[in-house]
Design a protein around this motif. Sequence first.
Motif, short mmCIF file in Angstrom:
data_model
loop_
_atom_site.label_atom_id
_atom_site.label_comp_id
_atom_site.label_asym_id
_atom_site.label_seq_id
_atom_site.Cartn_x
_atom_site.Cartn_y
_atom_site.Cartn_z
N GLN A 195 18.12 26.96 82.78
CA GLN A 195 18.87 25.75 82.45
C GLN A 195 20.29 25.82 83.04
O GLN A 195 20.85 24.80 83.46
CB GLN A 195 18.94 25.56 80.93
CG GLN A 195 17.63 25.18 80.28
CD GLN A 195 17.17 23.78 80.69
OE1 GLN A 195 17.89 23.02 81.33
NE2 GLN A 195 15.93 23.45 80.34
N THR A 213 21.82 23.11 85.55
CA THR A 213 23.09 22.44 85.27
C THR A 213 24.03 22.53 86.48
O THR A 213 24.67 21.54 86.87
CB THR A 213 23.76 23.07 84.03
OG1 THR A 213 22.90 22.91 82.91
CG2 THR A 213 25.10 22.41 83.74
N SER A 266 23.59 18.37 80.62
CA SER A 266 24.24 18.76 79.36
C SER A 266 23.21 19.02 78.27
O SER A 266 23.30 20.00 77.52
CB SER A 266 25.22 17.67 78.91
OG SER A 266 26.24 17.48 79.86
N LEU A 267 22.22 18.13 78.20
CA LEU A 267 21.16 18.30 77.20
C LEU A 267 20.38 19.58 77.47
O LEU A 267 20.11 20.37 76.55
CB LEU A 267 20.23 17.09 77.23
CG LEU A 267 19.09 17.07 76.19
CD1 LEU A 267 19.67 17.05 74.78
CD2 LEU A 267 18.18 15.87 76.41
N SER A 299 22.41 22.68 76.63
CA SER A 299 22.52 22.87 75.18
C SER A 299 21.28 23.57 74.64
O SER A 299 21.36 24.52 73.84
CB SER A 299 22.71 21.51 74.49
OG SER A 299 23.90 20.89 74.89
N VAL A 300 20.10 23.10 75.07
CA VAL A 300 18.85 23.75 74.65
C VAL A 300 18.80 25.18 75.18
O VAL A 300 18.40 26.11 74.47
CB VAL A 300 17.64 22.94 75.15
CG1 VAL A 300 16.33 23.68 74.82
CG2 VAL A 300 17.62 21.56 74.52
N VAL A 307 21.31 27.17 75.85
CA VAL A 307 22.24 28.03 75.09
C VAL A 307 21.62 28.44 73.76
O VAL A 307 21.71 29.60 73.35
CB VAL A 307 23.58 27.30 74.87
CG1 VAL A 307 24.43 28.04 73.85
CG2 VAL A 307 24.34 27.18 76.19
N LEU A 308 20.96 27.48 73.08
CA LEU A 308 20.29 27.82 71.82
C LEU A 308 19.20 28.87 72.06
O LEU A 308 19.07 29.82 71.28
CB LEU A 308 19.69 26.57 71.19
CG LEU A 308 20.66 25.57 70.58
CD1 LEU A 308 19.92 24.33 70.07
CD2 LEU A 308 21.43 26.20 69.42
#
Length: 473
Positions: free
Chosen positions: A393, A397, A421-422, A425-426, A428-429
């Motif tokens: 991801q 990005t 961005s979405l 975010s996923v 990073v989680l």
Amino acid sequence: MANGTTQPPSSLRILSLNCWGLKYLAKYRNERLTEIGNQIAAANPPPDIVGLQECWTQQDYNAIRERTKHFLPYGKFYHSGIFGGGLVILSRWPIEESSMVPYPLNGRPAAFYRGDWFVGKGVACARIRMGPNRQDIVEVFCTHLHAPYETEPHDSYICHRTAQAWEIAKLMKGAAERGHLVIGLGDFNMVPKSLAHRIIETHSPVRDVWRMLYPKSSVGAAKDKVEKLRALPIPTAEFNLTTNGATCDSALNTWRWNKAHKKRLGKGENVVIEPSVQDPNAKRLDYIFFSSGSHHRTTTAEATAEWTLESANVGMTMRHPTLHCSLSDHFSVEATLIRTSPDPDSAPSNGQLSLPETYLPIETYDEILATISKYAAREKMQRKLRMGHFFYQLAITIGCHVAVWWSPRNFVDFILMFLSSLGLSVGVLEGLMGGLFVSSELRALKEFKWEVTNARTRAIASQPKMDGESSGT
């Protein structure tokens, strides 16, 4: 309020119930838990110690406390995790010490739809003084083990539940070594004689009160393979309650009914199910374990030298008076202990007791170690996948940000930035779960593996001695 510390009791009534008090999800939660408080207050004989599970909100706890405080003046609502563990202990006598011990292996945050990790499951511990002497202390351990979501041995959480059984067994053994009466109760999400059940009864001196009275009771639902091999007729709902001790999935529990019966109930009809109906799904998931205060031994007869088990029963089977639904999706398990040796001189005045070591068969330790290794391999792969997802991801990005330089339209810029961005975010989680949570879980698995390996080594070392003692008798 009577403090109860001047005159030790001669009997002890215990009650454990999973209240099914899930906030926003459990139907009629407020009405049911309020009525649970009413029924505990109306119980005859009244309980002296109550352990509740899935009492998630302070509001429901206060409602039950308000109705029972005249005879259970002491209580503790236990806080844990993000949403709370749902554990409560109520007592007729003062709670001298209390702690909430979280389980090292406790679900996965990725399974947010199950919630086990978010509630921070563990053991609610309370040291209760019933009288002036050391042997008048009872240590209560209330818990709710990780739920099974698949049939064993395919349940991916079996390693968690096994580790949790190991942890609570250690806590109860420590209390026994202090010479105190030990009571373990709660929804253990296991059937009798399962691996978790055997761990608890082997690595601590406690005994399952129901099997003490009904040693031939069922070890699962009638539809399960282990029960089918016994070639017994399908039991009735009444037999499951009175002999098998079934507390869950009973045909008499309205929350387990089919849609037709639930629809009639929803219209206000008081649907009656006869106790003689066949009950193939009912099983026992709720338990009371106990070990006598100052005379802990390995056999059932010796384990109850100071306190003896008088009775055990399934309770809280009544329905709500106006809604006509069961008070919970579980029934309660209840027991009465009788004191047979109240003489203060009958127990050591101080120091730790040396309990005889008991062990599981060597192949059972090997089974646990194999389960740990299998789950550890799964989690290592999960860590690689989650960390890989993060870097993937991150690369996407960066690519999207570069693509913006050559984008011909503003709306294309927006789409690229939004999606990147979405996705990040996923990612990073996923990276946090893989890099932090999974790594923490793998370390907990290493600790569990060491403890099991150590117990296996001691079990092997004890075999010649045990064999010699057997041949000598």
